[in-house]
Design a protein around this motif. Structure first.
Motif, PDB file in Angstrom:
ATOM      1  N   ARG A 190      18.624  22.694   0.250  1.00  0.00           N
ATOM      2  CA  ARG A 190      19.007  22.632  -1.140  1.00  0.00           C
ATOM      3  C   ARG A 190      18.745  21.273  -1.315  1.00  0.00           C
ATOM      4  N   ALA A 191      18.901  20.234  -0.570  1.00  0.00           N
ATOM      5  CA  ALA A 191      18.397  18.890  -1.090  1.00  0.00           C
ATOM      6  C   ALA A 191      17.009  18.770  -1.050  1.00  0.00           C
ATOM      7  N   ASN A 192      16.375  19.446  -0.357  1.00  0.00           N
ATOM      8  CA  ASN A 192      14.917  19.723  -0.754  1.00  0.00           C
ATOM      9  C   ASN A 192      14.317  20.245  -1.921  1.00  0.00           C
ATOM     10  N   GLU A 193      15.265  21.181  -2.204  1.00  0.00           N
ATOM     11  CA  GLU A 193      14.689  21.650  -3.582  1.00  0.00           C
ATOM     12  C   GLU A 193      15.180  20.754  -4.839  1.00  0.00           C
ATOM     13  N   ILE A 194      16.294  19.856  -4.282  1.00  0.00           N
ATOM     14  CA  ILE A 194      16.552  18.850  -5.499  1.00  0.00           C
ATOM     15  C   ILE A 194      15.393  17.988  -5.733  1.00  0.00           C
ATOM     16  N   ILE A 195      15.122  17.393  -4.543  1.00  0.00           N
ATOM     17  CA  ILE A 195      14.086  16.447  -4.469  1.00  0.00           C
ATOM     18  C   ILE A 195      12.853  16.878  -5.017  1.00  0.00           C
ATOM     19  N   ARG A 196      12.300  18.123  -4.659  1.00  0.00           N
ATOM     20  CA  ARG A 196      11.192  18.811  -5.371  1.00  0.00           C
ATOM     21  C   ARG A 196      11.357  18.890  -6.761  1.00  0.00           C
ATOM     22  N   GLY A 197      12.690  18.907  -7.303  1.00  0.00           N
ATOM     23  CA  GLY A 197      13.029  19.411  -8.780  1.00  0.00           C
ATOM     24  C   GLY A 197      12.747  20.948  -8.967  1.00  0.00           C
ATOM     25  N   SER A 198      12.926  22.034  -7.859  1.00  0.00           N
ATOM     26  CA  SER A 198      12.774  23.274  -7.918  1.00  0.00           C
ATOM     27  C   SER A 198      14.057  23.933  -7.796  1.00  0.00           C
ATOM     28  N   VAL A 199      15.244  23.221  -8.127  1.00  0.00           N
ATOM     29  CA  VAL A 199      16.667  24.027  -7.882  1.00  0.00           C
ATOM     30  C   VAL A 199      16.594  24.713  -9.328  1.00  0.00           C
ATOM     31  N   LYS A 200      17.222  25.999  -9.168  1.00  0.00           N
ATOM     32  CA  LYS A 200      17.675  26.777 -10.126  1.00  0.00           C
ATOM     33  C   LYS A 200      18.873  27.203 -10.118  1.00  0.00           C
TER      34      LYS A 200
END
Length: 115
Positions: free
Chosen positions: A104-114
Motif C-alpha cells: 500500500r505504501a509503495n502504491e501511494i509513493i507511485r501515485g497508483s492508489v485507488k
C-alpha cells in the motif's frame, strides 16, 4: 468501553460497564482477547463475511477477510483451539498484514492508489 463478566441466563457473558466509554484516535486497532466467540456487532459494523458457524471468513490462501484491509487469525478464524495455533496464525497474519501495508505504501509513493 470496559466490561465485566456476569452470569446471564446460566452463562458467563461480558456486560458493558455503564459510563466506561472512551474515545481515542487511532490509525489501527488490534484486538486480542480470550475467545468468547466473535462479536457479531463488530463483524457487522465492519461488514466482513462470516462462515456458517459464525466465524470470520478469510481468503483460502491467507488471513485477509472479505475486506482486503482487515485480517483475522486465531480463534475468530478457526474457532476455539489451542493457543499455539493462535500464536502461529497471529505471526503469519502479521507477516501478511506487513506485506499489505508495504504494498500500500509503495502504491501511494507511485501515485497508483485507488480509494
Amino acid at each position: 468501553e470496559r466490561y465485566q463478566t456476569e452470569i446471564v441466563t446460566g452463562r458467563k457473558q461480558h456486560v458493558a460497564i455503564a459510563g466506561s466509554e472512551e474515545k481515542r484516535d487511532a490509525d489501527m486497532v488490534i484486538v486480542a482477547m480470550g475467545f468468547a466467540g466473535p462479536e457479531p456487532d463488530i463483524i457487522n459494523a465492519l461488514g466482513i463475511k462470516t462462515t456458517k458457524s459464525g466465524l470470520v471468513q478469510t481468503m483460502a490462501d491467507g488471513y485477509r477477510t472479505s475486506d482486503a484491509s482487515i485480517f483475522c487469525a486465531g480463534d475468530m478464524r478457526r474457532g476455539q483451539s489451542l493457543v499455539v495455533w493462535a500464536l502461529k496464525e497471529g505471526r503469519d497474519a502479521a507477516i501478511e498484514c506487513h506485506q499489505y501495508l508495504n504494498d500500500r505504501a509503495n502504491e501511494i509513493i507511485r501515485g497508483s492508489v485507488k480509494d
